[in-house]
Design a protein around this motif. Structure first.
Motif, PDB file in Angstrom:
ATOM      1  N   LYS A   1       0.972  -1.367  -0.066  1.00  0.00           N
ATOM      2  CA  LYS A   1       0.063  -0.057  -0.141  1.00  0.00           C
ATOM      3  C   LYS A   1       0.818   1.176  -0.098  1.00  0.00           C
ATOM      4  O   LYS A   1       0.525   2.135   0.541  1.00  0.00           O
ATOM      5  CB  LYS A   1      -0.634  -0.117   1.371  1.00  0.00           C
ATOM      6  CG  LYS A   1      -1.969  -1.155   1.141  1.00  0.00           C
ATOM      7  CD  LYS A   1      -3.138  -0.665  -0.106  1.00  0.00           C
ATOM      8  CE  LYS A   1      -4.142  -1.877   0.142  1.00  0.00           C
ATOM      9  NZ  LYS A   1      -3.647  -3.210  -0.208  1.00  0.00           N
ATOM     10  N   LYS A   2       1.965   1.225  -1.078  1.00  0.00           N
ATOM     11  CA  LYS A   2       2.774   2.311  -0.533  1.00  0.00           C
ATOM     12  C   LYS A   2       3.004   2.725  -2.157  1.00  0.00           C
ATOM     13  O   LYS A   2       2.846   1.858  -3.114  1.00  0.00           O
ATOM     14  CB  LYS A   2       4.163   1.917  -0.196  1.00  0.00           C
ATOM     15  CG  LYS A   2       4.374   1.717   1.202  1.00  0.00           C
ATOM     16  CD  LYS A   2       5.980   1.780   1.508  1.00  0.00           C
ATOM     17  CE  LYS A   2       6.539   0.932   0.674  1.00  0.00           C
ATOM     18  NZ  LYS A   2       8.266   0.933   1.252  1.00  0.00           N
TER      19      LYS A   2
ATOM     20  N   VAL B   1       3.016  19.173  -3.200  1.00  0.00           N
ATOM     21  CA  VAL B   1       1.526  19.224  -3.724  1.00  0.00           C
ATOM     22  C   VAL B   1       1.013  18.009  -3.991  1.00  0.00           C
ATOM     23  O   VAL B   1      -0.344  17.912  -3.779  1.00  0.00           O
ATOM     24  CB  VAL B   1       1.668  20.327  -5.042  1.00  0.00           C
ATOM     25  CG1 VAL B   1       0.245  20.288  -5.648  1.00  0.00           C
ATOM     26  CG2 VAL B   1       1.957  21.734  -4.649  1.00  0.00           C
ATOM     27  N   ILE B   2       1.513  17.243  -4.613  1.00  0.00           N
ATOM     28  CA  ILE B   2       1.067  15.654  -4.738  1.00  0.00           C
ATOM     29  C   ILE B   2       0.832  15.056  -3.463  1.00  0.00           C
ATOM     30  O   ILE B   2      -0.396  14.650  -3.210  1.00  0.00           O
ATOM     31  CB  ILE B   2       2.291  14.790  -5.332  1.00  0.00           C
ATOM     32  CG1 ILE B   2       2.307  15.353  -6.825  1.00  0.00           C
ATOM     33  CG2 ILE B   2       1.653  13.430  -5.500  1.00  0.00           C
ATOM     34  CD1 ILE B   2       3.421  14.420  -7.695  1.00  0.00           C
ATOM     35  N   ARG B   3       1.601  15.278  -2.215  1.00  0.00           N
ATOM     36  CA  ARG B   3       1.041  15.082  -1.075  1.00  0.00           C
ATOM     37  C   ARG B   3      -0.278  15.439  -0.729  1.00  0.00           C
ATOM     38  O   ARG B   3      -1.038  15.199   0.064  1.00  0.00           O
ATOM     39  CB  ARG B   3       2.132  15.147  -0.111  1.00  0.00           C
ATOM     40  CG  ARG B   3       3.548  14.216  -0.247  1.00  0.00           C
ATOM     41  CD  ARG B   3       4.431  14.642   0.510  1.00  0.00           C
ATOM     42  NE  ARG B   3       5.713  13.775   0.498  1.00  0.00           N
ATOM     43  CZ  ARG B   3       5.916  12.461   1.195  1.00  0.00           C
ATOM     44  NH1 ARG B   3       4.693  12.028   1.985  1.00  0.00           N
ATOM     45  NH2 ARG B   3       6.685  11.658   1.128  1.00  0.00           N
ATOM     46  N   ALA B   4      -0.239  16.853  -0.826  1.00  0.00           N
ATOM     47  CA  ALA B   4      -1.270  17.860  -0.329  1.00  0.00           C
ATOM     48  C   ALA B   4      -2.401  17.202  -1.132  1.00  0.00           C
ATOM     49  O   ALA B   4      -3.814  17.250  -0.440  1.00  0.00           O
ATOM     50  CB  ALA B   4      -1.137  19.319  -0.473  1.00  0.00           C
ATOM     51  N   VAL B   5      -2.544  16.897  -2.350  1.00  0.00           N
ATOM     52  CA  VAL B   5      -3.744  16.594  -3.022  1.00  0.00           C
ATOM     53  C   VAL B   5      -4.153  15.221  -2.574  1.00  0.00           C
ATOM     54  O   VAL B   5      -5.422  15.085  -2.395  1.00  0.00           O
ATOM     55  CB  VAL B   5      -3.367  16.685  -4.744  1.00  0.00           C
ATOM     56  CG1 VAL B   5      -4.346  15.865  -5.362  1.00  0.00           C
ATOM     57  CG2 VAL B   5      -3.146  17.952  -5.198  1.00  0.00           C
ATOM     58  N   ALA B   6      -3.064  14.230  -2.338  1.00  0.00           N
ATOM     59  CA  ALA B   6      -3.679  13.000  -1.759  1.00  0.00           C
ATOM     60  C   ALA B   6      -4.435  13.166  -0.305  1.00  0.00           C
ATOM     61  O   ALA B   6      -5.404  12.390  -0.288  1.00  0.00           O
ATOM     62  CB  ALA B   6      -2.414  12.166  -1.551  1.00  0.00           C
ATOM     63  N   ASP B   7      -3.688  14.059   0.466  1.00  0.00           N
ATOM     64  CA  ASP B   7      -4.419  14.061   1.775  1.00  0.00           C
ATOM     65  C   ASP B   7      -5.906  14.736   1.644  1.00  0.00           C
ATOM     66  O   ASP B   7      -6.933  14.443   2.290  1.00  0.00           O
ATOM     67  CB  ASP B   7      -3.613  15.158   2.657  1.00  0.00           C
ATOM     68  CG  ASP B   7      -2.284  14.472   3.117  1.00  0.00           C
ATOM     69  OD1 ASP B   7      -2.759  13.322   3.192  1.00  0.00           O
ATOM     70  OD2 ASP B   7      -1.647  14.922   3.649  1.00  0.00           O
TER      71      ASP B   7
ATOM     72  N   MET C   1      -7.769  14.483  -1.098  1.00  0.00           N
ATOM     73  CA  MET C   1      -8.805  13.646  -1.719  1.00  0.00           C
ATOM     74  C   MET C   1      -9.487  12.554  -0.733  1.00  0.00           C
ATOM     75  O   MET C   1     -10.602  12.157  -1.000  1.00  0.00           O
ATOM     76  CB  MET C   1      -8.049  12.824  -2.924  1.00  0.00           C
ATOM     77  CG  MET C   1      -7.878  13.757  -4.149  1.00  0.00           C
ATOM     78  SD  MET C   1      -9.296  14.240  -4.956  1.00  0.00           S
ATOM     79  CE  MET C   1     -10.199  12.507  -5.324  1.00  0.00           C
ATOM     80  N   VAL C   2      -8.710  12.368   0.303  1.00  0.00           N
ATOM     81  CA  VAL C   2      -9.177  11.029   1.294  1.00  0.00           C
ATOM     82  C   VAL C   2      -9.901  11.971   2.433  1.00  0.00           C
ATOM     83  O   VAL C   2     -10.739  11.189   3.139  1.00  0.00           O
ATOM     84  CB  VAL C   2      -7.992  10.345   1.939  1.00  0.00           C
ATOM     85  CG1 VAL C   2      -7.181   9.554   0.729  1.00  0.00           C
ATOM     86  CG2 VAL C   2      -7.104  11.493   2.799  1.00  0.00           C
TER      87      VAL C   2
ATOM     88  N   THR D   1      -7.693   5.471  -0.390  1.00  0.00           N
ATOM     89  CA  THR D   1      -8.202   6.155   0.901  1.00  0.00           C
ATOM     90  C   THR D   1      -6.737   6.200   1.489  1.00  0.00           C
ATOM     91  O   THR D   1      -6.745   6.515   2.735  1.00  0.00           O
ATOM     92  CB  THR D   1      -9.075   5.160   1.626  1.00  0.00           C
ATOM     93  OG1 THR D   1      -8.238   3.916   1.608  1.00  0.00           O
ATOM     94  CG2 THR D   1     -10.316   5.049   1.193  1.00  0.00           C
ATOM     95  N   ILE D   2      -5.481   6.194   0.885  1.00  0.00           N
ATOM     96  CA  ILE D   2      -4.345   6.433   1.437  1.00  0.00           C
ATOM     97  C   ILE D   2      -3.994   7.734   1.670  1.00  0.00           C
ATOM     98  O   ILE D   2      -4.206   8.842   0.559  1.00  0.00           O
ATOM     99  CB  ILE D   2      -3.206   5.522   0.975  1.00  0.00           C
ATOM    100  CG1 ILE D   2      -2.629   6.212  -0.507  1.00  0.00           C
ATOM    101  CG2 ILE D   2      -3.453   4.279   0.661  1.00  0.00           C
ATOM    102  CD1 ILE D   2      -1.571   5.676  -1.183  1.00  0.00           C
ATOM    103  N   SER D   3      -3.143   8.031   2.456  1.00  0.00           N
ATOM    104  CA  SER D   3      -2.746   9.537   2.979  1.00  0.00           C
ATOM    105  C   SER D   3      -1.293   9.720   2.285  1.00  0.00           C
ATOM    106  O   SER D   3      -0.677   8.640   1.862  1.00  0.00           O
ATOM    107  CB  SER D   3      -2.858   9.946   4.152  1.00  0.00           C
ATOM    108  OG  SER D   3      -2.020   9.415   5.261  1.00  0.00           O
TER     109      SER D   3
END
Length: 453
Positions: free
Chosen positions: A113-114, A261-267, A269-270, A307-309
């Motif tokens: 899940k990475k 920003v990729i990390r921020a979008v991932a957070d 979205m979930v 659903t991963i952050s």
């Protein structure tokens, strides 16, 4: 009289019966409301599923499929990692080019899940298999598209395009197969973030940059804040600063901000807020994203990774350094990136000869030899010698994208000056990449628009 009085008291039980009936009524209303809510959820889910299928039909229309490739709906394998390259392409009218400003190679591992990813600086020195010389990685896509257009103009079979050339170049460099691509244009980037209601990021320092509209400037203040789409794009692409060269950003700043920003979008979205905006985001995505992943693969990835952050996103350090005119990676960083990606994909180290064009310890030696060999070429006349010196002198045209080179001839290796030279002959420090756009010629007037929007 007393007995009569007691007999009259008996009806006192009636209100208790009414109270129980009232409680039952409230429970009935709650049950009815819950049923209606579930029905609305079912209708909403049905609409979302319909919207998902419609969007997937749009994004999976692969414009880079070669004519002789069969159409195959690849199934999603739950235990098998998937590798892909994220390509950010500037396609804005009268502004964009075919050069790729954003390149991220990633591996999604459904077992761990990475998502493991590495950003490639746009000036990374690479070799294109089957082509002479060295090139910057951000021009490979444009060269491949040039080959495609050349074949079409001559009525020949199309065996190469921008995406196929980019994939095999990255494979030749990193030692892992790049199975798929996800292409996003900059208009889609801003639109998706706006549909999400912005993303929260920590701006590392004050930035003042020019919008695509000439003479229109924006500023971002240092600190944690919510950026809209336009601000987020300015944040990740910032190179030239309005205040002068000392405030410019390097290619490595860009890589770090892209991952941020990729990390921020991932957070986002979930989060619940992101989920409620799902249908709006899907409607936008279909217009601006293209991929060769199948519908089944996308749905499978969404189930496993939806659903991963950001905690499950691993970023690998390329450690890139600037050695004009290229970005080079230290050997230990290149080896670490290769081995980590191979491990996440579950493949053994390849026995094929990989390109070390981007490895600093090797590239610097080659670049010095190349410069000396060019300087040692004899001239047949004083005029020829003067012309040779003029050719070897770094100038503004040398910074133009290779996409302007005729497609039927591969560009020769770029001469290596001792110091970077930008547009208009402006000299930049040899340890920093040159900017890719013209710097503003004068400070902003007091009335200039420099506030955040």
């Amino acid at each position: 009289m007393q007995a009569k009085t007691e007999k009259q008291v008996a009806p006192a039980k009636t209100p208790r019966k009414r109270k129980k009936r009232g409680q039952r009524s409230r429970w009935m209303y709650l049950l009815l409301a819950a049923c209606l809510f579930l029905c609305l959820l079912a209708v909403g889910a049905g609409y979302a599923l319909n919207q998902v299928d419609k969007t997937l039909g749009e994004v999976t229309q692969d414009p880079y499929k070669l004519p002789d490739q069969p159409v195959v709906e690849q199934p999603y394998e739950e235990q098998k990692p998937i590798s892909f390259v994220i390509v950010g392409l500037d396609t804005r009218k009268n502004i964009g080019t075919l050069n790729t400003d954003v390149l991220v190679v990633a591996v999604a591992n459904p077992v761990t899940k990475k998502v493991t990813m590495v950003s490639l600086p746009r000036d990374t020195r690479v070799q294109i298999p089957g082509y002479p010389g060295y090139h910057k990685v951000n021009e490979v896509f444009a060269l491949g598209e040039g080959q495609k257009k050349l074949a079409e103009s001559k009525g020949q079979p199309v065996t190469e395009n921008g995406m196929t050339m980019l994939k095999k170049t990255l494979e030749h460099m990193l030692g892992v197969s790049v199975d798929h691509y996800v292409q996003l244009d900059f208009e889609g980037f801003t639109a998706v973030i706006d549909k999400l209601g912005g993303v929260k990021v920590d701006v590392d320092r004050d930035l003042v940059y020019e919008l695509p509209k000439p003479g229109v400037y924006r500023s971002l203040k240092k600190g944690t804040q919510v950026l809209n789409g336009e601000q987020a794009l300015g944040f990740v692409r910032h190179r030239i600063d309005r205040r002068g060269q000392a405030y410019n950003s390097s290619d490595y700043d860009r890589n770090r901000r892209q991952q941020q920003v990729i990390r921020a979008v991932a957070d986002k979205m979930v989060s619940m807020d992101g989920i409620t905006r799902l249908t709006e985001v899907l409607d936008t995505v279909g217009k601006h994203i293209k991929t060769d992943l199948s519908k089944d693969q996308i749905k499978g990835l969404a189930m496993d990774f939806g659903t991963i952050s950001s905690d499950h996103i691993v970023t690998l350090e390329n450690g890139a350094i600037w050695s004009s005119p290229y970005s080079l990676w230290p050997r230990e960083n290149m080896q670490a990136v290769r081995s980590t990606l191979q491990k996440e994909l579950g493949v053994a180290e390849t026995s094929d000869k990989l390109s070390d064009a981007a490895v600093a310890e090797i590239a610097k030696v080659e670049m010095k030899k190349e410069t000396r060999s060019q300087a040692a070429k004899p001239s047949t006349s004083p005029q020829a010698g003067a012309a040779k010196q003029k050719t070897e002198k770094p100038s503004a045209p040398a910074a133009k994208p290779k996409s302007e080179t005729p497609a039927d001839s591969a560009p020769a290796p770029t001469p290596v000056p001792d110091e970077g030279t930008g547009q208009d002959g402006e000299t930049y420090p040899s340890d920093m990449p040159p900017p890719d756009i013209l710097a503003p010629p004068a400070p902003a007037p007091d009335g200039a628009d420099s506030g955040q929007t």
